[in-house]
Design a protein around this motif. Structure first.
Motif, short mmCIF file in Angstrom:
data_model
loop_
_atom_site.label_atom_id
_atom_site.label_comp_id
_atom_site.label_asym_id
_atom_site.label_seq_id
_atom_site.Cartn_x
_atom_site.Cartn_y
_atom_site.Cartn_z
N VAL A 21 22.92 -22.10 17.00
CA VAL A 21 21.64 -21.46 16.66
C VAL A 21 20.86 -21.26 17.95
O VAL A 21 20.98 -22.05 18.89
CB VAL A 21 20.82 -22.28 15.64
N ALA A 22 20.09 -20.20 18.01
CA ALA A 22 19.38 -19.84 19.23
C ALA A 22 17.87 -19.89 19.03
O ALA A 22 17.35 -19.53 17.96
CB ALA A 22 19.79 -18.44 19.69
N PHE A 23 17.18 -20.33 20.06
CA PHE A 23 15.72 -20.25 20.13
C PHE A 23 15.39 -19.27 21.24
O PHE A 23 15.90 -19.39 22.36
CB PHE A 23 15.12 -21.63 20.42
N ARG B 219 7.32 -20.25 23.52
CA ARG B 219 7.94 -20.75 24.74
C ARG B 219 8.86 -21.90 24.38
O ARG B 219 8.68 -22.55 23.34
CB ARG B 219 6.90 -21.19 25.77
N LEU B 220 9.85 -22.15 25.23
CA LEU B 220 10.77 -23.25 24.97
C LEU B 220 10.14 -24.57 25.39
O LEU B 220 9.40 -24.63 26.39
CB LEU B 220 12.07 -23.05 25.76
N PRO B 221 10.39 -25.64 24.66
CA PRO B 221 9.85 -26.95 25.06
C PRO B 221 10.52 -27.42 26.35
O PRO B 221 11.69 -27.14 26.60
CB PRO B 221 10.21 -27.85 23.88
N ALA C 32 14.74 -31.87 21.55
CA ALA C 32 13.66 -31.46 20.65
C ALA C 32 14.09 -30.28 19.79
O ALA C 32 13.74 -30.21 18.60
CB ALA C 32 12.41 -31.09 21.46
N LEU C 33 14.86 -29.36 20.38
CA LEU C 33 15.35 -28.22 19.61
C LEU C 33 16.37 -28.67 18.57
O LEU C 33 16.38 -28.17 17.44
CB LEU C 33 15.95 -27.17 20.54
#
Length: 485
Positions: A422-424, A460-462, A473-474
């Motif tokens: 899965v992508a963020f 934004r990415l953590p 976290a993701l």
């Protein structure tokens, strides 16, 4: 005996004995040897000889095994190519491997192709097989943490050592009949599914595309003694309707690797079908397998068994010291099965193999009985139904889209496949791309199994305290979604 001599040796010992078969062909030892000699001539006519690389872009068929041994007869190496790869991915592998010829099932626009039909029309090669144990035998491509697949170099000594270990551990003999259902572009399919039983004097039946609904029909018809699969396949078989009650009496054991198999699934499969599952662990850099649960118990679900004979497996701390049973560290492997290195990547090779120890990047511990328990992966490898996916490769493709500012890919739990990517994604300001557009972008550049199953847009990415993307976290977010679902 050198592996390249195997077809001739089998033909001399038992010309009429069964050797290999698929859905359309059945070859005895003499017929197999003749096919290999003709294919060797066809390759030689294309200029293939010692030190060259032959690419096999083929489905699971007898033709693959014929071409494999034909190349080895000439002293050439083989790089198997996953037919599911995109054109760009195929061309990258061919170029990186320096493939001189590509063997295909049908005519192809790729340069330097030779069809399997052409392999069968040449006269028999009568020259003696090349028998250099140090010659390169396989270039197995595995996705790298840099986002570009890299070629694992395995020589004939690696293959012979690994096959010998499998023969001893599984007590393979001339009575064994391997049913191959794993893809031949993986080292497991080649070494465990084909080489080991053939070297032991047994035979191989090569299945086509796996379908759970027809698998046991094939078992009933072929009467194999063993097969190897991944957890996703065992899950599908365990979930077949209750009225499916196949005759599995011919099967001595089934092997499982590529990803951890839940103990409950092992118990459910074994109870239903009466086939013992030998769960093991290994990687391409170790020529397939390093540990396995023993054929003669105790088998311990939740572990990947004990080290195979002839190699050492240990757990090492961050200072390079081997730690005692019960302590956690990186799993390392040493033995004649350890790869020669990564093709054209000396720095990566020197990091992976240190003082003869192959550093796997996996975290584990040995229990009090000497069984290896895998705990986590240092690398971010995602294993989807037995297929390895490195997030960096997917991230590189997504990052090439003009609207993508930054992206991170992690594995999400899946009840059937084990994990899925899965992508963020954080988009550039003012951009209007949606999930469908980005998935289409991935599908055009990645094999289907590597394409994310979902894209979540974030501002934004953590980041962790040192500024790196906080992937834990993701992963926690994917877990929360799974639990909520």
């Amino acid at each position: 005996m050198h592996i390249a001599e195997l077809p001739e040796l089998r033909a001399r010992r038992d010309a009429d004995g069964p050797c290999t078969a698929d859905e359309t062909s059945v070859l005895d030892n003499a017929a197999f040897a003749r096919r290999v000699r003709r294919a060797a001539t066809a390759l030689r006519d294309r200029g293939i000889g010692r030190g060259d690389v032959v690419a096999l872009l083929l489905p699971n068929t007898v033709d693959f095994v014929v071409a494999l041994f034909a190349a080895w007869r000439l002293g050439a190496a083989v790089t198997p190519v996953n037919p599911a790869l995109t054109d760009n991915e195929v061309r990258y592998q061919l170029g990186d491997a320096g493939a001189a010829v590509v063997v295909t099932a049908e005519p192809s626009p790729l340069a330097g192709t030779l069809t399997v039909a052409e392999l069968g029309t040449a006269t028999a090669d009568m020259a003696a097989p090349q028998t250099d144990a140090d010659a390169l035998a396989l270039l197995i491509y595995t996705s790298g943490s840099t986002g570009r697949p890299k070629g694992v170099m395995l020589d004939h000594a690696n293959l012979a050592a690994m096959a010998g270990m499998m023969i001893e551990a599984a007590r393979l003999s001339e009575a064994d009949h391997s049913l191959l259902i794993l893809p031949l572009f993986h080292v497991n399919g080649i070494v465990v599914g084909v080489l080991s039983p053939l070297l032991a004097g047994g035979r191989v039946t090569i299945a086509g595309r796996f379908r759970a609904e027809t698998f046991f029909d094939l078992v009933a018809a072929a009467r194999p003694t063993c097969f190897s699969a991944v957890p996703a396949i065992y899950s599908m078989l365990a979930e077949l309707p209750g009225h499916v009650r196949p005759d599995t009496s011919s099967v001595r054991f089934a092997a499982c690797g590529a990803a951890p198999m839940p103990p409950a699934l092992i118990e459910r499969f074994e109870r239903r079908y009466g086939i013992p599952i030998l769960e093991g662990y290994g990687l391409s850099e170790g020529t397939c397998a390093s540990t396995t649960n023993p054929l003669d118990g105790p088998r311990k679900p939740g572990t990947v068994g004990r080290p195979l004979p002839g190699q050492q497996v240990a757990v090492m701390d961050a200072q390079g010291r081997i730690v005692p049973a019960g302590e956690t560290g990186e799993v390392v492997v040493r033995g004649p099965n350890v790869m020669r290195g990564y093709l054209g990547r000396p720095d990566e090779t020197s990091r992976a193999v240190v003082d003869g120890w192959l550093h796997t990047g996996d975290v584990g511990r040995f229990d009090e009985d000497g069984y290896l328990v895998l705990l986590d992966r240092i690398k971010d490898l995602i294993i989807r139904g037995g297929e390895n996916i490195y997030p960096k490769e997917v991230e590189t493709v997504l990052g090439d889209h003009p609207d993508v500012l930054e992206t991170a890919v992690v594995g999400a739990a899946d009840p059937r496949l084990g994990e899925v990517p899965v992508a963020f994604v954080a988009l550039r300001p003012g951009s209007a791309s949606d999930e469908g557009e980005l998935l289409d972008h991935c599908r055009a550049r990645l094999a289907r199994f590597k394409v994310p199953t979902m894209i979540t847009f974030v501002d934004r990415l953590p980041r962790n305290p040192v500024g790196k993307t906080d992937k834990p976290a993701l992963r926690a977010r994917t877990t929360a979604v799974t639990v909520a679902g």
